[in-house]
Design a protein around this motif. Structure first.
Motif, PDB file in Angstrom:
ATOM      1  N   PRO A  65     -56.906 -50.130 -40.360  1.00 41.83           N
ATOM      2  CA  PRO A  65     -56.680 -51.583 -40.260  1.00 41.83           C
ATOM      3  C   PRO A  65     -55.700 -52.001 -39.181  1.00 41.83           C
ATOM      4  N   TYR A  66     -54.881 -51.081 -38.656  1.00 42.36           N
ATOM      5  CA  TYR A  66     -53.894 -51.439 -37.643  1.00 42.36           C
ATOM      6  C   TYR A  66     -54.465 -51.378 -36.231  1.00 42.36           C
ATOM      7  N   ALA A  67     -55.714 -50.965 -36.082  1.00 40.99           N
ATOM      8  CA  ALA A  67     -56.343 -50.922 -34.766  1.00 40.99           C
ATOM      9  C   ALA A  67     -56.734 -52.334 -34.325  1.00 40.99           C
ATOM     10  N   ARG A  74     -67.269 -54.730 -28.613  1.00 39.91           N
ATOM     11  CA  ARG A  74     -67.414 -53.597 -29.532  1.00 39.91           C
ATOM     12  C   ARG A  74     -66.507 -52.432 -29.110  1.00 39.91           C
ATOM     13  N   ILE A  75     -65.219 -52.743 -28.965  1.00 34.07           N
ATOM     14  CA  ILE A  75     -64.206 -51.757 -28.565  1.00 34.07           C
ATOM     15  C   ILE A  75     -63.030 -51.877 -29.522  1.00 34.07           C
ATOM     16  N   TRP A  76     -62.486 -50.743 -29.929  1.00 35.63           N
ATOM     17  CA  TRP A  76     -61.263 -50.746 -30.736  1.00 35.63           C
ATOM     18  C   TRP A  76     -60.187 -49.934 -30.023  1.00 35.63           C
ATOM     19  N   ILE A  77     -58.947 -50.430 -30.118  1.00 35.77           N
ATOM     20  CA  ILE A  77     -57.813 -49.822 -29.418  1.00 35.77           C
ATOM     21  C   ILE A  77     -56.965 -49.076 -30.434  1.00 35.77           C
ATOM     22  N   CYS A  78     -56.737 -47.817 -30.188  1.00 37.16           N
ATOM     23  CA  CYS A  78     -55.977 -46.967 -31.103  1.00 37.16           C
ATOM     24  C   CYS A  78     -54.520 -47.419 -31.141  1.00 37.16           C
ATOM     25  N   PHE A 104     -60.524 -53.126 -43.493  1.00 39.47           N
ATOM     26  CA  PHE A 104     -59.986 -54.097 -44.435  1.00 39.47           C
ATOM     27  C   PHE A 104     -58.471 -53.960 -44.502  1.00 39.47           C
ATOM     28  N   PRO A 105     -57.717 -55.047 -44.407  1.00 41.53           N
ATOM     29  CA  PRO A 105     -56.249 -54.949 -44.481  1.00 41.53           C
ATOM     30  C   PRO A 105     -55.751 -54.404 -45.818  1.00 41.53           C
ATOM     31  N   THR A 106     -56.532 -54.601 -46.882  1.00 37.10           N
ATOM     32  CA  THR A 106     -56.092 -54.145 -48.207  1.00 37.10           C
ATOM     33  C   THR A 106     -56.398 -52.679 -48.459  1.00 37.10           C
ATOM     34  N   TYR A 107     -57.158 -52.036 -47.580  1.00 38.50           N
ATOM     35  CA  TYR A 107     -57.524 -50.633 -47.757  1.00 38.50           C
ATOM     36  C   TYR A 107     -56.719 -49.776 -46.771  1.00 38.50           C
ATOM     37  N   ARG A 518     -59.881 -37.887 -46.579  1.00 34.98           N
ATOM     38  CA  ARG A 518     -59.144 -39.069 -47.020  1.00 34.98           C
ATOM     39  C   ARG A 518     -58.127 -39.442 -45.945  1.00 34.98           C
ATOM     40  N   VAL A 519     -58.126 -40.697 -45.559  1.00 30.96           N
ATOM     41  CA  VAL A 519     -57.276 -41.177 -44.466  1.00 30.96           C
ATOM     42  C   VAL A 519     -56.344 -42.252 -45.014  1.00 30.96           C
ATOM     43  N   THR A 520     -55.043 -42.032 -44.842  1.00 28.55           N
ATOM     44  CA  THR A 520     -54.022 -42.996 -45.241  1.00 28.55           C
ATOM     45  C   THR A 520     -53.244 -43.424 -44.009  1.00 28.55           C
ATOM     46  N   SER A 521     -53.214 -44.705 -43.742  1.00 33.63           N
ATOM     47  CA  SER A 521     -52.498 -45.255 -42.582  1.00 33.63           C
ATOM     48  C   SER A 521     -51.381 -46.158 -43.073  1.00 33.63           C
ATOM     49  N   ALA A 522     -50.196 -45.995 -42.477  1.00 29.16           N
ATOM     50  CA  ALA A 522     -49.028 -46.774 -42.899  1.00 29.16           C
ATOM     51  C   ALA A 522     -48.270 -47.244 -41.672  1.00 29.16           C
ATOM     52  N   ALA A 523     -47.569 -48.346 -41.825  1.00 35.81           N
ATOM     53  CA  ALA A 523     -46.782 -48.924 -40.735  1.00 35.81           C
ATOM     54  C   ALA A 523     -45.442 -49.395 -41.280  1.00 35.81           C
TER      55      ALA A 523
END
Length: 899
Positions: A65-67, A74-78, A104-107, A518-523
């Motif tokens: 969600p932070y990308a 149709r481009i996403w920035i890491c 999704f911001p909630t996922y 399983r992927v967990t992303s945090a900021a």
């Protein structure tokens, strides 16, 4: 800030939720920057996506969600490396109102099903995937793509794997049974193994090894009779020699074909050998008893080597467990713990610390070598030790912990603890698969300003490249928690207020033997060193759990007293850093709510079984420390500071202070220390029970009170693996020691004022109140330390001691840059002096003289400490025929509370 709610969303607990921008400022925090992650934590909502994740082409991070997404292009920035990546064709319909679940911001956590679902049950598919890319017309963006992949590619893969080899990738279990156990113990163990075998899936593979003085490997494919291959227990053959001796001929997998488990007669699927392995388990016989004055012969190490060789011969790529069931220490062969002669006792903590052990070093090295092989082959070693004596858990610990295996200590195979633990391991999930995960890897990807410095837990580091770190585990559960330590890089200083990102990518093989990721992303935010956000984001519970793991790691190379001294030193620095006080005024010391409980946690940690090994065997200490290193924050806190709940007629049950003052004759206390659950009945309660009031219909409330305690204790035991031991005791009984040993001794036999009838603890430990008082006194003062100085001299008389002290004083004054003053009598007699440099008492006798010099820490004296820790001799000279050398032997830190 509710850290528990954040953990329920992310599966992460941060010691600091706001990080300073520089390494110097982060080091000043004392508590390291760390995250405790539960990789497979159960979430209320976890999207299960039946397609492969999108991966950044530069750093390997997964779309999250932070990308930043440019929908028209149709481009996403890491967010980690700022690389621009294109979406594949399956994302052709992506838009602001039609986004995949991973955006999704909630996922913050999503899970992917990789490749195929596994070859155990090829028809079992997730017909209703969790992800849902809602659009206005109700169609999913990639639903057609994923479903076509499932129906065509997946089924073809499954059918090819099943028809070409006749078998697929299945979990393998090798049971290694101690034949030297007593007859009753062996019968109880056989009953449990038969129950487990009967409940295993038909395609699960099994093997059986029994050991005493020999290692017996059962041929499960020979149907004419029971066929056993016997190997000598005192030898240490290589895996290739064992494979050759057993007649196993492993064939190499052909390139381009999926790796499958190769079948031989020693490891077979349950569907092909259920009768044979059931018969073999039933026919296990107790070995003849040893001669008088000797221990039974056990070659545990040789049996584990044979089990590893069996799995290597099967070319098992993953999903294999070696489960050792023993009731005594190894006495012969590789990995010997103690000799067979009963006159030689098994090693103690004192023997290990002093090096007075015969087998400890050699057996520890042996199991460290085994741990490396287990990790390389993705095998798991489980140890079930059921004995009243030690069996060698301390030596076997590296092999079990590094492979991610399970260890259990119990008194008997007949105990409920053993039965519940073994059945829990082989439990199944809601889909009918074994509730196990294999071949786990955890990869951490961070922004360029953050660096991963290590991990503490049941894992092994594999490699580091491109700023990512990967750890490997043989198996994992939904409660396994790993601590990751971080540090700030010096390359480029981040700007306060900006965000940094950390991503955890956990890849594992599910119980259906299909791979999942399983992927967990945090900021979190960068802040300046003195910003209030740092204090507001401090999680004292996580900090206590992290420091406990660091202290356990310190015990591996230092004595317990040195570990306690290190904890005290860090706590004094922490209190001096974050406390509010007037210098030199202990009464003004205050800690804010975010820090107030941390000193209390450290007090109980100093007294815990992890540091204070008194009355614990090395095996028990190793078991306690292994469980701490894999438990979550809540579980770790219960281990450090147990909980105490009061049940009485005065009101509903509620928590009370972990203090001796909570003990009362007319209450029931429920004590939970994670490993023990104690039901403590007051003296009056105990008398009423003996008089049978609980069975009298006229005392219904009393019966309900007793039932409420039992129900609560049963719930605590049911939710925890390994199952805690439940102890029921009355006030003043011998079993009450389990409770009294953990209570704060606010009232002891030395207390000047004791209320009549109050409980008293017979101990020399300081209370929490005294501990906090000493902490306040040391925190408000300047940082004090001491130099221990040794004078090497030849032939002097007592009258010259004063001259020695004077010359020493001059040397230190000159080296530290302090103003030299003429010391008076109180200086060398040990009395406090208004000088910055104070001399301690010396020894009036021939031989080396030891003196302590306390000084306020300054920049110059810190330099002196670093200078002398290198071993440099400060000064050499002669005073009236005396040859002396001023040498720094160490840095001294006082114990808190005067301990």
């Amino acid at each position: 800030m509710d850290f528990v709610e954040l953990e329920a969303i992310e599966g992460l607990r941060w010691s600091w939720n706001s990080w300073p921008v520089s390494r110097t400022e982060s080091n000043d925090l004392i508590i390291p920057l760390s995250i405790m992650q539960t990789p497979l934590m159960k979430f209320n909502e976890l999207p299960l996506l039946s397609y492969d994740p999108l991966i950044c082409s530069r750093c390997g991070s997964v779309l999250n969600p932070y990308a930043r997404v440019d929908y028209p292009s149709r481009i996403w920035i890491c967010p980690f490396c700022y690389q621009k990546n294109s979406f594949p064709r399956s994302y052709a319909e992506i838009g602001e109102n039609n986004i995949p679940a991973e955006l999704f911001p909630t996922y913050s956590t999503v899970e992917y099903q990789l490749g195929h679902q596994g070859l155990m049950t090829p028809t079992r598919m997730n017909s209703n995937p969790v992800h849902n890319w809602g659009t206005s017309n109700g169609s999913g963006l990639a639903k057609s793509n994923s479903s076509s992949f499932s129906s065509s590619s997946l089924s073809s893969l499954d059918q090819r794997g099943l028809t070409e080899r006749g078998m697929g990738i299945w979990p393998v279990f090798v049971f290694v049974v101690d034949g030297s156990s007593s007859e009753d113990e062996l019968q109880a163990l056989k009953n449990e193994l038969l129950l487990i075998v009967a409940q295993l899936p038909e395609n699960a593979m099994v093997g059986l090894i029994v050991f005493d003085s020999m290692v017996r490997v059962y041929d499960l494919g020979f149907t004419e009779c029971s066929r056993v291959v016997v190997l000598h227990g005192e030898r240490k053959p290589s895996s290739s020699q064992i494979i050759e001796f057993l007649g196993i001929n492993p064939t190499r997998q052909q390139l381009g074909k999926p790796q499958n488990t190769q079948k031989h007669n020693f490891i077979l699927p349950i569907s092909e050998c259920e009768f044979n392995i059931t018969t073999a388990i039933e026919d296990i016989r107790h070995s003849p008893p040893p001669s008088s004055g000797h221990r039974p012969p056990r070659c545990t190490g040789a049996a584990i080597l044979v089990a590893i060789a069996l799995l290597e011969g099967s070319l098992v790529p993953t999903g294999s467990r070696i489960m050792v069931f023993t009731s005594g220490p190894a006495t012969i062969g590789p990995g010997t713990i103690v000799s067979q002669d009963l006159n030689q006792s098994i090693r103690t903590h004192r023997d290990i610390n002093t090096g007075n052990t015969v087998f400890y070093k050699k057996s520890s090295d042996f199991y460290k070598q085994i741990s490396e092989k287990l990790s390389d082959l993705s095998m798991v070693l489980d140890l079930f030790a059921c004995s009243l004596d030690q069996i060698g858990v301390t030596e076997i610990r590296p092999a079990v912990e590094r492979s991610g295996g399970f260890v259990m200590l119990s008194e008997s195979f007949e105990s409920d603890q053993f039965k519940k633990c073994l059945r829990h391991i082989f439990s199944r999930d809601e889909d009918g698969f074994l509730n196990m995960c294999f071949d786990v890897t955890i990869e951490i990807i961070t922004t360029k300003d953050v660096k991963v410095s290590g991990a503490i837990g049941p894992c092994v580091s594999t490699r580091k490249q491109n700023g990512s770190n990967i750890w490997k585990l043989g198996t994992i559960t939904d409660k396994t928690c790993i601590t990751f330590l971080f540090e700030i890089t010096q390359e480029q200083k981040a700007q306060p207020g900006t965000a940094f990102f950390i991503q955890f990518i956990t890849k594992y093989r599910h119980g259906n033997m299909g791979f999942r990721k399983r992927v967990t992303s945090a900021a979190r935010r960068w802040v300046s060193g003195g910003a209030p956000e740092i204090a507001a984001g401090f999680d004292q519970e996580t900090a206590a759990a992290v420091m406990a793991r660091l202290a356990v790691r310190e015990t591996e190379r230092n004595f317990p007293r040195e570990v306690v001294r290190w904890l005290d030193k860090e706590l004094i620095r922490f209190a001096g850093k974050f406390g509010d006080y007037i210098p030199e005024d202990p009464g003004s010391f205050r800690l804010s709510a975010n820090f107030s409980l941390y000193p209390q946690f450290m007090y109980h940690l100093r007294r815990s079984q992890f540091i204070d090994v008194f009355n614990s065997s090395p095996d028990e200490t190793a078991f306690f420390q292994m469980m701490l290193n894999r438990e979550s924050v809540i579980g770790s806190l219960i281990m450090i500071q147990p909980t105490l709940t009061r049940f009485s007629f005065d009101g509903p049950p509620g928590p009370v202070l972990l203090d001796i003052g909570s003990v009362s004759p007319d209450v029931i206390l429920l004590f939970d220390s994670y490993f023990y659950v104690v039901i403590h009945y007051g003296s009056k309660i105990g008398q009423w029970m003996k008089m049978g009031y609980d069975k009298d219909p006229g005392h219904e409330n009393f019966r309900r009170l007793l039932e409420a305690v039992e129900i609560e204790a049963a719930q605590l035991a049911a939710e925890r693996i390994p199952v805690p031991k439940v102890v029921r005791c009355e006030q003043h009984s011998s079993q009450a020691r389990f409770l009294l040993a953990k209570l704060n001794p606010s009232v002891t036999h030395k207390s000047s004022y004791v209320v009549d009838g109050a409980e008293v603890v017979l101990t020399d430990d300081v209370s929490l109140e005294v501990f906090i008082e000493h902490l306040q006194e040391l925190a408000v003062q300047g940082r004090c330390c001491a130099l221990r100085i040794m004078w090497i001299h030849v032939g002097f008389v007592k009258s010259e001691n004063s001259m020695l002290i004077g010359e020493m004083y001059k040397c230190l004054c000159h080296a530290s840059g302090q103003t030299e003053r003429e010391p008076d009598r109180s200086f060398w007699s040990g009395g406090l002096e208004p000088l910055n440099l104070i001399g301690g008492p010396i020894q009036d006798s021939y031989g080396p003289i030891y003196a302590y010099f306390y000084y306020k820490s300054t920049r110059e004296t810190k330099h002196v400490v670093r200078f002398h820790q290198s071993g440099f001799i400060l000064q050499r000279g002669a005073v009236k025929h005396l040859r002396y050398s001023l040498v720094l032997l160490g840095e001294y830190q006082p114990y808190l509370g005067g301990i």
